[in-house]
Scaffold this motif. Structure first.
Motif, PDB file in Angstrom:
ATOM      1  N   VAL A  44       0.837  -1.204   0.000  1.00 21.17           N
ATOM      2  CA  VAL A  44       0.000   0.000   0.000  1.00 21.17           C
ATOM      3  C   VAL A  44       0.871   1.254   0.000  1.00 21.17           C
ATOM      4  N   THR A  45       1.885   1.294   0.868  1.00 23.22           N
ATOM      5  CA  THR A  45       2.711   2.497   0.943  1.00 23.22           C
ATOM      6  C   THR A  45       3.544   2.699  -0.322  1.00 23.22           C
ATOM      7  N   SER A  46       3.934   1.621  -0.968  1.00 25.07           N
ATOM      8  CA  SER A  46       4.657   1.772  -2.237  1.00 25.07           C
ATOM      9  C   SER A  46       3.771   2.438  -3.278  1.00 25.07           C
ATOM     10  N   CYS A  47       2.498   2.072  -3.265  1.00 26.68           N
ATOM     11  CA  CYS A  47       1.558   2.658  -4.228  1.00 26.68           C
ATOM     12  C   CYS A  47       1.192   4.089  -3.871  1.00 26.68           C
ATOM     13  N   ILE A  48       1.031   4.383  -2.586  1.00 28.08           N
ATOM     14  CA  ILE A  48       0.581   5.709  -2.165  1.00 28.08           C
ATOM     15  C   ILE A  48       1.744   6.698  -2.117  1.00 28.08           C
ATOM     16  N   ALA A  49       2.803   6.336  -1.438  1.00 21.19           N
ATOM     17  CA  ALA A  49       3.865   7.302  -1.167  1.00 21.19           C
ATOM     18  C   ALA A  49       4.925   7.363  -2.256  1.00 21.19           C
ATOM     19  N   ASP A  50       5.382   6.246  -2.735  1.00 19.51           N
ATOM     20  CA  ASP A  50       6.545   6.257  -3.626  1.00 19.51           C
ATOM     21  C   ASP A  50       6.200   6.456  -5.097  1.00 19.51           C
ATOM     22  N   MET A  51       4.982   6.166  -5.465  1.00 17.91           N
ATOM     23  CA  MET A  51       4.587   6.328  -6.858  1.00 17.91           C
ATOM     24  C   MET A  51       4.540   7.805  -7.259  1.00 17.91           C
ATOM     25  N   MET A  66      16.783  10.800  -5.608  1.00 20.73           N
ATOM     26  CA  MET A  66      15.718  10.377  -4.701  1.00 20.73           C
ATOM     27  C   MET A  66      14.539   9.812  -5.490  1.00 20.73           C
ATOM     28  N   ARG A  67      14.278  10.355  -6.659  1.00 25.79           N
ATOM     29  CA  ARG A  67      13.209   9.811  -7.514  1.00 25.79           C
ATOM     30  C   ARG A  67      13.585   8.406  -7.987  1.00 25.79           C
ATOM     31  N   ILE A  68      14.869   8.142  -8.137  1.00 25.26           N
ATOM     32  CA  ILE A  68      15.305   6.778  -8.475  1.00 25.26           C
ATOM     33  C   ILE A  68      15.034   5.851  -7.295  1.00 25.26           C
ATOM     34  N   VAL A  69      15.316   6.321  -6.080  1.00 20.33           N
ATOM     35  CA  VAL A  69      15.052   5.519  -4.883  1.00 20.33           C
ATOM     36  C   VAL A  69      13.556   5.237  -4.750  1.00 20.33           C
ATOM     37  N   THR A  70      12.719   6.266  -4.910  1.00 20.64           N
ATOM     38  CA  THR A  70      11.278   6.034  -4.820  1.00 20.64           C
ATOM     39  C   THR A  70      10.784   5.185  -5.980  1.00 20.64           C
ATOM     40  N   GLY A  71      11.436   5.292  -7.121  1.00 21.42           N
ATOM     41  CA  GLY A  71      11.073   4.437  -8.268  1.00 21.42           C
ATOM     42  C   GLY A  71      11.362   2.979  -7.998  1.00 21.42           C
ATOM     43  N   LEU A  72      12.481   2.714  -7.337  1.00 24.69           N
ATOM     44  CA  LEU A  72      12.768   1.335  -6.931  1.00 24.69           C
ATOM     45  C   LEU A  72      11.658   0.802  -6.037  1.00 24.69           C
ATOM     46  N   SER A  73      11.230   1.621  -5.092  1.00 22.74           N
ATOM     47  CA  SER A  73      10.169   1.182  -4.187  1.00 22.74           C
ATOM     48  C   SER A  73       8.845   1.032  -4.911  1.00 22.74           C
ATOM     49  N   ALA A  74       8.535   1.981  -5.781  1.00 26.52           N
ATOM     50  CA  ALA A  74       7.237   1.967  -6.458  1.00 26.52           C
ATOM     51  C   ALA A  74       7.098   0.830  -7.459  1.00 26.52           C
ATOM     52  N   PHE A  75       8.190   0.395  -8.053  1.00 24.16           N
ATOM     53  CA  PHE A  75       8.075  -0.606  -9.113  1.00 24.16           C
ATOM     54  C   PHE A  75       8.805  -1.912  -8.799  1.00 24.16           C
ATOM     55  N   VAL A  76      10.066  -1.833  -8.399  1.00 24.13           N
ATOM     56  CA  VAL A  76      10.844  -3.051  -8.146  1.00 24.13           C
ATOM     57  C   VAL A  76      10.436  -3.692  -6.822  1.00 24.13           C
ATOM     58  N   TYR A  77      10.480  -2.921  -5.738  1.00 25.88           N
ATOM     59  CA  TYR A  77      10.110  -3.487  -4.436  1.00 25.88           C
ATOM     60  C   TYR A  77       8.646  -3.892  -4.423  1.00 25.88           C
ATOM     61  N   LEU A  78       7.784  -3.106  -5.064  1.00 22.66           N
ATOM     62  CA  LEU A  78       6.362  -3.454  -5.125  1.00 22.66           C
ATOM     63  C   LEU A  78       6.169  -4.822  -5.769  1.00 22.66           C
ATOM     64  N   ILE A 109      18.576 -10.440  -1.036  1.00 20.20           N
ATOM     65  CA  ILE A 109      18.984  -9.359  -1.945  1.00 20.20           C
ATOM     66  C   ILE A 109      18.179  -8.100  -1.648  1.00 20.20           C
ATOM     67  N   TYR A 110      16.875  -8.243  -1.500  1.00 25.28           N
ATOM     68  CA  TYR A 110      16.000  -7.111  -1.204  1.00 25.28           C
ATOM     69  C   TYR A 110      16.414  -6.426   0.106  1.00 25.28           C
ATOM     70  N   ALA A 111      16.582  -7.202   1.162  1.00 21.65           N
ATOM     71  CA  ALA A 111      16.923  -6.622   2.470  1.00 21.65           C
ATOM     72  C   ALA A 111      18.267  -5.902   2.415  1.00 21.65           C
ATOM     73  N   THR A 112      19.202  -6.430   1.668  1.00 19.79           N
ATOM     74  CA  THR A 112      20.505  -5.791   1.512  1.00 19.79           C
ATOM     75  C   THR A 112      20.361  -4.460   0.775  1.00 19.79           C
ATOM     76  N   MET A 113      19.525  -4.435  -0.266  1.00 21.04           N
ATOM     77  CA  MET A 113      19.297  -3.188  -1.007  1.00 21.04           C
ATOM     78  C   MET A 113      18.653  -2.139  -0.108  1.00 21.04           C
ATOM     79  N   ILE A 114      17.647  -2.548   0.651  1.00 19.10           N
ATOM     80  CA  ILE A 114      16.969  -1.604   1.546  1.00 19.10           C
ATOM     81  C   ILE A 114      17.956  -1.036   2.569  1.00 19.10           C
ATOM     82  N   ALA A 115      18.754  -1.905   3.156  1.00 16.10           N
ATOM     83  CA  ALA A 115      19.698  -1.449   4.176  1.00 16.10           C
ATOM     84  C   ALA A 115      20.708  -0.467   3.582  1.00 16.10           C
ATOM     85  N   SER A 116      21.180  -0.740   2.386  1.00 13.97           N
ATOM     86  CA  SER A 116      22.208   0.124   1.813  1.00 13.97           C
ATOM     87  C   SER A 116      21.636   1.393   1.191  1.00 13.97           C
ATOM     88  N   ILE A 117      20.541   1.289   0.469  1.00 12.91           N
ATOM     89  CA  ILE A 117      20.001   2.480  -0.195  1.00 12.91           C
ATOM     90  C   ILE A 117      19.224   3.355   0.779  1.00 12.91           C
TER      91      ILE A 117
END
Length: 169
Positions: free
Chosen positions: A29-36, A74-86, A109-117
């Motif tokens: 839900v938050t990926s769709c609402i906040a990061d998109m 930052m738009r790249i970071v939110t794009g990762l969340s909105a499309f890849v992480y979603l 892999i996902y958890a490592t990306m979240i921790a680093s980015i």
């Protein structure tokens, strides 16, 4: 000689996976609402009466000035969340519920990306970066954002052993 397959525990015996399924459903839900919105360039620098714009404005204004006028990175970071992480969340939730062990490597892999980015780059800019992007309300910023780093790290711990759904945490 063939190894006998090990059966996964039923979901009712894996309460930690129920917790993760609920949390990552909320992340959908938050990926769709906040990061998109910032990814697509929607202006939410002032409220306009729509739920998506107003909720993003409220969050950015009160807790996260970097999010209000995001730079390209930052738009790249939110794009990762909105499309890849979603997309990952949409696979992770049924994997947790059904006990699909093959989700283990993508989860790591996902958890490592979240921790680093998110954990290093975004938090670093928010607390130590340019003054115009530093949050004026660190407690509110952490209350909103720390779960998005801690829960993936807990998932990483959960997925550390082979066949994670065959035994409890």
């Amino acid at each position: 000689m063939t190894a006998t397959p090990v059966e996964n525990l039923p979901l009712r015996k894996r309460p930690i996976d129920i917790f993760f399924a609920v949390m990552f459903s909320l992340f959908i839900v938050t990926s769709c609402i906040a990061d998109m919105l910032p990814t697509l360039g929607v202006d939410f620098t002032r409220p306009d009466g729509t739920f998506l714009v107003d909720s993003n404005y409220w969050y950015a204004h009160d807790a996260d000035p970097l999010f209000m006028n995001p730079p390209v990175w930052m738009r790249i970071v939110t794009g990762l969340s909105a499309f890849v992480y979603l997309a990952f969340y949409l696979v992770l939730v049924p994997s947790l519920i059904r006990g699909w062990n093959r989700i283990q490597l993508p989860a790591v892999i996902y958890a490592t990306m979240i921790a680093s980015i998110t954990g290093i780059i975004v938090f670093g800019v928010e607390f130590f970066g340019e003054p115009e992007f530093q949050t004026q309300n660190p407690a509110k910023f952490l209350a909103f954002n720390l779960p998005y780093v801690l829960i993936p790290l807990l998932l990483l711990i959960r997925m550390r052993k082979p066949l994670p759904f065959t035994r409890t945490f």
